[in-house]
Motif scaffolding. Structure first.
Motif, short mmCIF file in Angstrom:
data_model
loop_
_atom_site.label_atom_id
_atom_site.label_comp_id
_atom_site.label_asym_id
_atom_site.label_seq_id
_atom_site.Cartn_x
_atom_site.Cartn_y
_atom_site.Cartn_z
N LEU A 299 0.34 -0.85 0.33
CA LEU A 299 0.09 0.19 0.35
C LEU A 299 0.93 0.99 -0.23
O LEU A 299 0.42 2.11 -0.44
N GLU A 300 2.00 1.38 1.11
CA GLU A 300 3.07 2.19 1.18
C GLU A 300 3.76 3.03 -0.53
O GLU A 300 3.94 4.05 -1.06
N ARG A 301 4.18 1.63 -1.38
CA ARG A 301 4.99 1.87 -2.71
C ARG A 301 4.01 2.01 -3.31
O ARG A 301 3.88 3.19 -4.52
N ILE A 302 1.92 1.89 -2.95
CA ILE A 302 1.09 2.41 -4.79
C ILE A 302 0.96 3.38 -4.24
O ILE A 302 0.74 4.53 -4.98
N ARG A 303 1.60 3.99 -3.30
CA ARG A 303 0.82 5.82 -2.74
C ARG A 303 2.30 6.39 -3.77
O ARG A 303 1.65 7.63 -4.02
N ASP A 304 3.36 5.81 -2.65
CA ASP A 304 4.28 7.14 -3.08
C ASP A 304 4.64 6.98 -4.85
O ASP A 304 4.35 7.79 -5.15
N GLU A 305 3.41 5.21 -5.39
CA GLU A 305 3.94 5.92 -7.88
C GLU A 305 2.87 6.73 -7.09
O GLU A 305 2.81 7.05 -9.33
N VAL A 306 1.81 6.85 -7.17
CA VAL A 306 0.60 7.59 -7.52
C VAL A 306 1.23 9.07 -7.31
O VAL A 306 1.10 9.83 -8.35
N ASP A 307 2.05 9.76 -6.24
CA ASP A 307 2.15 10.94 -5.83
C ASP A 307 3.78 11.26 -6.78
O ASP A 307 3.20 12.22 -7.26
N HIS A 308 3.65 9.90 -6.98
CA HIS A 308 5.16 10.48 -8.05
C HIS A 308 5.01 10.75 -9.63
O HIS A 308 5.22 12.03 -10.68
N ALA A 309 3.59 9.71 -9.82
CA ALA A 309 3.32 9.77 -11.51
C ALA A 309 2.55 11.47 -10.90
O ALA A 309 2.16 12.03 -12.24
N LEU A 310 1.95 11.51 -10.06
CA LEU A 310 0.94 12.64 -10.06
C LEU A 310 2.09 13.76 -10.53
O LEU A 310 1.92 15.21 -11.67
N VAL A 311 3.00 13.79 -9.45
CA VAL A 311 3.62 15.28 -9.94
C VAL A 311 4.29 15.46 -10.73
O VAL A 311 4.64 15.74 -11.89
N GLN A 312 4.81 14.23 -11.57
CA GLN A 312 5.39 14.04 -13.25
C GLN A 312 4.06 14.65 -14.26
O GLN A 312 4.68 14.35 -14.89
N CYS A 313 2.93 14.24 -14.21
CA CYS A 313 1.90 14.69 -14.76
C CYS A 313 1.44 15.92 -15.11
O CYS A 313 0.54 16.52 -15.65
N GLY A 314 1.84 16.74 -13.62
CA GLY A 314 1.72 18.27 -13.12
C GLY A 314 0.04 18.12 -12.58
O GLY A 314 -0.32 19.05 -13.20
#
Ligand SMILES: Cc1cc2nc3c(=O)[nH]c(=O)nc-3n(C[C@H](O)[C@H](O)[C@H](O)COP(=O)(O)O)c2cc1C
Ligand SMILES: CCCCC(=O)C(=O)O
Length: 330
Positions: A299-314
């Protein structure tokens, strides 16, 4: 045998493969120069707040994966502050799951049983345990044909485990079998709306006409799902039907599961109109590998990935995503 039960799908596993393959065929198209220091990942679903748009799908028999079973799962889900959809086929009773992690956000998944009185008694137990929504699985008028289970002759739980939500007494044998009823119909949904105030989510919607009927029937939400490819084989990948279901659902919140493995998968589903997604097998793998810590890790890995993908998507928020962020590349 147990690995095959968790991993496997129905028939030739065409749909099982399609869920991940269709997500992989979609490309994310990020925006630039829209800087923000923090992202908001939280969502409110049917009145329940989740700290991220990733829920835990109902999966059966967690004690096969780890000795503590659903107790370990719920501790991890509570720590992640998201929603656990408790399977009716859990190997720890819904009351004991709730007691294990006070304040955990629980929804309850139901297979409507032919015996309405018994079905109602299970709903009362879920309500009393504090579940705040009912997720009715409507893609299982019969159990899927899972050839791995046939080959392994896996058709019953190991000694000492049973579906605790179907117990009718304290002796080991005092438990009913789950029936996949071929007779369930919209009448049953109308009946459920009469007997409970809990919001109702239909799990297993794939046809846009059913999305329209569901909105008419007064349900609170839809979960686009093919049961992780475990019911009728060769049905579409969930991501491929999501947009048309969202369009037909008349504004109802639409959730999706099936093949979500990465933060980028979560963004694709949200961009195509899902309010949130659910994880099935990844949670079971975390549980089997490391119990509570394993589920926390997933769960923490996917949370971190969602956050990272959001920042990369602006994007500053999951709400900033729309269909323009996704393209299909063959
Ligand atoms: C081992 C296993 C058990 C499952 N048990 C249930 C269940 O008891 N009730 C239900 O509605 N769905 C059940 N599902 C389906 C999941 O809720 C979900 O739709 C699916 O796993 C999502 O796909 P994913 O595994 O690719 O994430 C089960 C799935 C798996 C893999
Ligand atoms: C009788 C329990 C069925 C669990 C289930 O839904 C699944 O294995 O997919």
């Amino acid at each position: 045998m147990y690995y095959d039960y968790f991993a496997g799908g129905a028939g030739d596993e065409v749909t099982l493969r399609a869920n991940e393959a269709s997500l992989a065929r979609l490309a994310l198209v990020p925006r630039i120069l829209r800087g923000s220091a923090r992202r908001e990942l939280g969502v409110t679903l049917l009145g329940t707040r989740a700290s991220m748009p990733v829920l835990v799908a109902p999966t059966a028999f967690h004690r096969i994966a780890a000795p503590d079973g659903e107790r370990a799962t719920v501790r991890a889900v509570a720590a992640a502050d998201t929603i656990m959809i408790v399977s009716m086929a859990s190997t720890v009773a819904v009351e004991d799951i709730a007691a294990e992690a006070p304040g955990a956000k629980l929804w309850f998944q139901l297979y409507i049983q032919p015996d309405r009185g018994f079905t109602e008694a299970i709903i009362r137990r879920a309500e009393a345990a504090g579940c705040t929504a009912l997720v009715i699985t409507v893609d299982s008028p019969a159990l899927g044909r899972r050839e791995r289970d046939d080959r392994n002759d896996f058709h019953e739980l190991p000694d000492g485990m049973r579906c605790e939500n179907l117990r009718i007494g304290d002796a080991p044998g005092d438990v009913r079998q789950i029936t996949m009823s071929p007779e369930i119909s919209w009448d049953h949904i109308a009946w459920l709306r009469e007997i409970t105030d809990l919001p109702i989510v239909l799990k297993g919607v794939l046809h846009r006409e059913d999305a329209r009927l569901a909105a008419e029937a007064g349900v609170a939400g839809l979960l686009v799902s093919n049961h992780g490819g475990r019911q009728l084989d060769t049905v579409p990948a969930t991501i491929d039907v999501l947009p048309e279901i969202v369009d037909a659902a008349g504004g109802l919140p639409v959730l999706m599961d099936g093949g979500i493995r990465r933060g980028t998968d979560v963004l694709k589903a949200l961009a195509l109109g899902a309010s949130a997604v659910a994880l099935g097998r990844p949670v079971v793998w975390g549980l089997a590998a490391e119990g509570e810590q394993g589920v926390k890790g997933v769960l923490e890995r996917i949370r971190d990935e969602v956050d990272h993908a959001l920042v990369q998507c602006g994007c500053a928020s999951v709400r900033d995503l729309d269909r323009s962020f996704v393209r299909c590349h063959p």
